[in-house]
Write a protein that holds these residues in place. Structure first.
Motif, PDB file in Angstrom:
ATOM      1  N   ARG A  98      59.565  78.525  66.395  1.00 17.55           N
ATOM      2  CA  ARG A  98      59.209  77.140  66.748  1.00 17.55           C
ATOM      3  C   ARG A  98      58.788  76.365  65.502  1.00 17.55           C
ATOM      4  O   ARG A  98      59.147  75.197  65.348  1.00 17.55           O
ATOM      5  CB  ARG A  98      58.089  77.158  67.792  1.00 17.55           C
ATOM      6  CG  ARG A  98      57.709  75.789  68.282  1.00 17.55           C
ATOM      7  CD  ARG A  98      58.785  75.150  69.135  1.00 17.55           C
ATOM      8  NE  ARG A  98      58.227  74.008  69.825  1.00 17.55           N
ATOM      9  CZ  ARG A  98      58.815  72.827  69.892  1.00 17.55           C
ATOM     10  NH1 ARG A  98      60.019  72.648  69.389  1.00 17.55           N
ATOM     11  NH2 ARG A  98      58.220  71.824  70.494  1.00 17.55           N
TER      12      ARG A  98
ATOM     13  N   GLU B 294      61.893  75.462  63.674  1.00 15.03           N
ATOM     14  CA  GLU B 294      62.584  74.377  64.383  1.00 15.03           C
ATOM     15  C   GLU B 294      61.935  73.030  64.082  1.00 15.03           C
ATOM     16  O   GLU B 294      62.629  72.052  63.750  1.00 15.03           O
ATOM     17  CB  GLU B 294      62.559  74.657  65.884  1.00 15.03           C
ATOM     18  CG  GLU B 294      63.156  73.554  66.726  1.00 15.03           C
ATOM     19  CD  GLU B 294      62.998  73.813  68.214  1.00 15.03           C
ATOM     20  OE1 GLU B 294      63.925  73.476  68.950  1.00 15.03           O
ATOM     21  OE2 GLU B 294      61.939  74.332  68.640  1.00 15.03           O
ATOM     22  N   LEU B 295      60.620  72.955  64.189  1.00 18.76           N
ATOM     23  CA  LEU B 295      59.927  71.695  63.937  1.00 18.76           C
ATOM     24  C   LEU B 295      60.051  71.287  62.474  1.00 18.76           C
ATOM     25  O   LEU B 295      60.155  70.090  62.169  1.00 18.76           O
ATOM     26  CB  LEU B 295      58.459  71.801  64.357  1.00 18.76           C
ATOM     27  CG  LEU B 295      58.229  71.979  65.867  1.00 18.76           C
ATOM     28  CD1 LEU B 295      56.756  72.209  66.165  1.00 18.76           C
ATOM     29  CD2 LEU B 295      58.770  70.793  66.643  1.00 18.76           C
ATOM     30  N   ASN B 296      60.063  72.261  61.575  1.00 20.11           N
ATOM     31  CA  ASN B 296      60.268  71.986  60.154  1.00 20.11           C
ATOM     32  C   ASN B 296      61.648  71.362  59.928  1.00 20.11           C
ATOM     33  O   ASN B 296      61.780  70.365  59.205  1.00 20.11           O
ATOM     34  CB  ASN B 296      60.114  73.273  59.339  1.00 20.11           C
ATOM     35  CG  ASN B 296      60.242  73.023  57.865  1.00 20.11           C
ATOM     36  OD1 ASN B 296      59.614  72.129  57.311  1.00 20.11           O
ATOM     37  ND2 ASN B 296      61.069  73.819  57.210  1.00 20.11           N
ATOM     38  N   GLN B 297      62.672  71.920  60.561  1.00 26.84           N
ATOM     39  CA  GLN B 297      64.032  71.383  60.429  1.00 26.84           C
ATOM     40  C   GLN B 297      64.136  69.976  61.009  1.00 26.84           C
ATOM     41  O   GLN B 297      64.956  69.179  60.560  1.00 26.84           O
ATOM     42  CB  GLN B 297      65.039  72.305  61.116  1.00 26.84           C
ATOM     43  CG  GLN B 297      65.296  73.583  60.347  1.00 26.84           C
ATOM     44  CD  GLN B 297      66.283  74.481  61.076  1.00 26.84           C
ATOM     45  OE1 GLN B 297      66.479  74.383  62.288  1.00 26.84           O
ATOM     46  NE2 GLN B 297      66.904  75.376  60.318  1.00 26.84           N
ATOM     47  N   LEU B 298      63.318  69.683  61.991  1.00 33.91           N
ATOM     48  CA  LEU B 298      63.316  68.343  62.587  1.00 33.91           C
ATOM     49  C   LEU B 298      62.538  67.331  61.746  1.00 33.91           C
ATOM     50  O   LEU B 298      62.482  66.153  62.084  1.00 33.91           O
ATOM     51  CB  LEU B 298      62.745  68.389  64.004  1.00 33.91           C
ATOM     52  CG  LEU B 298      63.612  69.109  65.045  1.00 33.91           C
ATOM     53  CD1 LEU B 298      62.855  69.273  66.353  1.00 33.91           C
ATOM     54  CD2 LEU B 298      64.923  68.356  65.271  1.00 33.91           C
ATOM     55  N   GLY B 299      61.914  67.814  60.677  1.00 37.41           N
ATOM     56  CA  GLY B 299      61.225  66.921  59.761  1.00 37.41           C
ATOM     57  C   GLY B 299      59.744  66.730  60.011  1.00 37.41           C
ATOM     58  O   GLY B 299      59.120  65.853  59.413  1.00 37.41           O
ATOM     59  N   PHE B 300      59.153  67.542  60.892  1.00 37.39           N
ATOM     60  CA  PHE B 300      57.719  67.436  61.135  1.00 37.39           C
ATOM     61  C   PHE B 300      56.944  67.932  59.921  1.00 37.39           C
ATOM     62  O   PHE B 300      57.326  68.920  59.296  1.00 37.39           O
ATOM     63  CB  PHE B 300      57.308  68.275  62.349  1.00 37.39           C
ATOM     64  CG  PHE B 300      57.673  67.661  63.672  1.00 37.39           C
ATOM     65  CD1 PHE B 300      56.724  67.004  64.427  1.00 37.39           C
ATOM     66  CD2 PHE B 300      58.975  67.747  64.154  1.00 37.39           C
ATOM     67  CE1 PHE B 300      57.056  66.448  65.655  1.00 37.39           C
ATOM     68  CE2 PHE B 300      59.318  67.192  65.368  1.00 37.39           C
ATOM     69  CZ  PHE B 300      58.358  66.540  66.119  1.00 37.39           C
TER      70      PHE B 300
END
Length: 115
Positions: A80, A83-89
Motif C-alpha cells: 500500500r 502504491e501511494l508513493n507511485q500515486l505521488g503521495f
C-alpha cells in the motif's frame, strides 16, 4: 468495530459486502475465548487464532508457504505504501493513511510493518 482493549472503530465497507456480512449476524451475540481473552462475537465469521490458523493452512496449500495473518499485514502495509508513493503521495501522508487503514493511531507503529 471493537478491537483490542475496547478500541472502537467505524469501518466503511461497500453495501454489497455489508449485506453479505449482515447475513452472518447471530440472533444473539456469543462469547468466544481466543488466546485467553473473552470476546463478544456478533457475526458468524472467522476471527482470532482460528482464522489465523485457517489462513496459514490455505496459504500453504495454494502457495506452498505462509507468513501467517500477521505476515499478510506486513505485505499489505508495504504494498500500500508503494502504491501511494507511485500515486505521488508525500511519504508522511502515505504513512498516515496506511497507519489509519491498519487501525493504528501512531505512524511509528506502522513503520515496523515497513521493514
Amino acid at each position: 468495530m471493537q478491537g483490542k482493549g475496547g478500541l472502537v472503530r467505524n469501518v466503511l465497507i461497500p453495501t454489497h459486502l455489508a449485506e453479505r456480512l449482515e447475513n452472518q449476524r447471530f440472533k444473539q451475540p456469543v462469547t468466544i475465548v481466543d488466546r485467553q481473552i473473552n470476546y463478544l462475537q456478533r457475526y458468524d465469521i472467522g476471527a482470532g487464532k482460528k482464522w489465523s490458523d485457517s489462513f496459514s493452512r490455505a496459504s500453504k496449500r495454494a502457495l506452498f508457504f505462509s507468513t501467517g495473518g500477521h505476515g499478510l499485514r506486513h505485505s499489505y502495509a508495504q504494498e500500500r505504501m508503494a502504491e501511494l508513493n507511485q500515486l505521488g503521495f508525500a511519504r508522511t501522508v502515505a504513512l498516515q493513511t496506511v497507519s489509519q487503514e491498519m487501525g493504528h493511531f501512531r505512524s511509528q507503529i506502522t513503520e515496523v510493518y515497513l521493514r
